[in-house]
Design a protein around this motif. Structure first.
Motif, short mmCIF file in Angstrom:
data_model
loop_
_atom_site.label_atom_id
_atom_site.label_comp_id
_atom_site.label_asym_id
_atom_site.label_seq_id
_atom_site.Cartn_x
_atom_site.Cartn_y
_atom_site.Cartn_z
N GLN A 152 0.87 -1.18 0.00
CA GLN A 152 0.00 0.00 0.00
C GLN A 152 0.90 1.23 0.00
O GLN A 152 1.72 1.40 0.90
CB GLN A 152 -0.89 0.00 1.25
N ASP A 153 0.77 2.07 -1.03
CA ASP A 153 1.56 3.31 -1.08
C ASP A 153 1.30 4.14 0.16
O ASP A 153 0.18 4.17 0.69
CB ASP A 153 1.19 4.15 -2.31
N LEU A 154 2.35 4.83 0.61
CA LEU A 154 2.21 5.70 1.78
C LEU A 154 1.37 6.93 1.43
O LEU A 154 1.59 7.57 0.40
CB LEU A 154 3.59 6.15 2.27
N ALA A 155 0.42 7.24 2.29
CA ALA A 155 -0.40 8.44 2.16
C ALA A 155 -0.47 9.08 3.54
O ALA A 155 -0.92 8.44 4.49
CB ALA A 155 -1.80 8.09 1.67
N ILE A 156 0.01 10.31 3.64
CA ILE A 156 0.01 11.01 4.92
C ILE A 156 -1.02 12.14 4.83
O ILE A 156 -0.81 13.10 4.08
CB ILE A 156 1.39 11.58 5.26
N PRO A 157 -2.12 12.06 5.57
CA PRO A 157 -3.13 13.10 5.48
C PRO A 157 -2.64 14.42 6.09
O PRO A 157 -1.77 14.43 6.97
CB PRO A 157 -4.30 12.54 6.30
N ASP A 158 -3.17 15.52 5.60
CA ASP A 158 -2.79 16.84 6.13
C ASP A 158 -2.98 16.93 7.63
O ASP A 158 -2.22 17.60 8.33
CB ASP A 158 -3.61 17.94 5.45
N THR A 159 -3.99 16.25 8.15
CA THR A 159 -4.27 16.30 9.59
C THR A 159 -3.19 15.62 10.43
O THR A 159 -3.16 15.79 11.65
CB THR A 159 -5.63 15.63 9.89
N ALA A 160 -2.29 14.87 9.79
CA ALA A 160 -1.22 14.18 10.53
C ALA A 160 -0.11 15.14 10.94
O ALA A 160 0.66 14.84 11.85
CB ALA A 160 -0.64 13.06 9.68
N TYR A 161 -0.03 16.29 10.28
CA TYR A 161 1.07 17.23 10.53
C TYR A 161 0.70 18.19 11.65
O TYR A 161 -0.40 18.72 11.69
CB TYR A 161 1.39 18.01 9.26
N ASN A 162 1.66 18.43 12.54
CA ASN A 162 1.44 19.41 13.62
C ASN A 162 1.69 20.83 13.09
O ASN A 162 1.96 21.02 11.90
CB ASN A 162 2.30 19.09 14.85
N ALA A 163 1.62 21.81 13.96
CA ALA A 163 1.78 23.22 13.57
C ALA A 163 3.15 23.50 12.97
O ALA A 163 3.32 24.45 12.20
CB ALA A 163 1.52 24.13 14.77
N ASP A 164 4.14 22.68 13.32
CA ASP A 164 5.49 22.85 12.77
C ASP A 164 5.71 22.07 11.48
O ASP A 164 6.83 22.03 10.95
CB ASP A 164 6.53 22.41 13.80
N GLY A 165 4.67 21.43 10.98
CA GLY A 165 4.76 20.68 9.73
C GLY A 165 5.40 19.31 9.88
O GLY A 165 5.93 18.76 8.91
N ILE A 166 5.35 18.74 11.08
CA ILE A 166 5.94 17.43 11.34
C ILE A 166 4.83 16.40 11.60
O ILE A 166 3.92 16.65 12.38
CB ILE A 166 6.87 17.48 12.58
N ALA A 167 4.95 15.26 10.94
CA ALA A 167 4.06 14.13 11.18
C ALA A 167 4.88 13.00 11.80
O ALA A 167 6.02 12.76 11.40
CB ALA A 167 3.42 13.65 9.89
N THR A 168 4.30 12.31 12.77
CA THR A 168 4.95 11.16 13.39
C THR A 168 4.27 9.89 12.89
O THR A 168 3.06 9.75 12.99
CB THR A 168 4.87 11.23 14.93
N LEU A 169 5.09 9.00 12.36
CA LEU A 169 4.59 7.71 11.90
C LEU A 169 5.15 6.62 12.80
O LEU A 169 6.33 6.65 13.17
CB LEU A 169 5.06 7.43 10.47
N VAL A 170 4.31 5.67 13.14
CA VAL A 170 4.75 4.47 13.84
C VAL A 170 4.98 3.41 12.76
O VAL A 170 4.08 3.11 11.98
CB VAL A 170 3.69 3.98 14.85
N LEU A 171 6.20 2.91 12.70
CA LEU A 171 6.54 1.83 11.76
C LEU A 171 6.52 0.55 12.57
O LEU A 171 7.32 0.37 13.49
CB LEU A 171 7.92 2.06 11.16
N THR A 172 5.59 -0.32 12.25
CA THR A 172 5.43 -1.51 13.09
C THR A 172 5.01 -2.71 12.25
O THR A 172 4.34 -2.55 11.23
CB THR A 172 4.41 -1.25 14.22
#
Length: 115
Positions: A9-29
């Motif tokens: 499944q291609d990675l898709a990061i929704p806009d809501t995943a990013y905080n005010a500083d433009g950083i998203a945290t992904l759990v790789l598991t």
């Protein structure tokens, strides 16, 4: 050496995943099934994977599974026009009975200026 892997499944990061500083945290598991690994990228706080891979066989090598997931997220980030800034292993959270079969890490993705 990075394990060979296929994107499920291609990675898709929704806009809501990013905080005010433009950083998203992904759990790789993920886990090992018959020697191969299935690794998912899940936005922190979410339940459903935002992308996933299956690796070549590497029995009892969660470190190699996480390395493959980090490589994949880095490539997917480049495709998405964002940058993987950091990936940290959390494999030490597992006890001796679980450690050979599970792999987890955290990845920080920056949608700001891509270097």
């Amino acid at each position: 050496m990075t394990l060979d892997y296929e994107t499920v499944q291609d990675l898709a990061i929704p806009d809501t995943a990013y905080n005010a500083d433009g950083i998203a945290t992904l759990v790789l598991t993920g886990g090992s099934y018959g020697g191969m690994w299935v690794m998912n990228a899940i936005v922190l706080g979410e339940e459903e994977p935002s992308g996933s891979i299956e690796t070549a066989e590497a029995p009892r090598r969660p470190d190699l599974a996480l390395d493959a997931a980090e490589d994949w997220v880095g490539r997917e980030c480049a495709r998405l026009g964002v940058a993987l800034r950091l990936c940290v292993s959390k494999n030490d959270q597992y006890g001796p009975g679980e450690a050979p079969f599970f792999s987890t890490g955290l990845a920080l993705v920056d949608r700001g200026e891509v270097s």
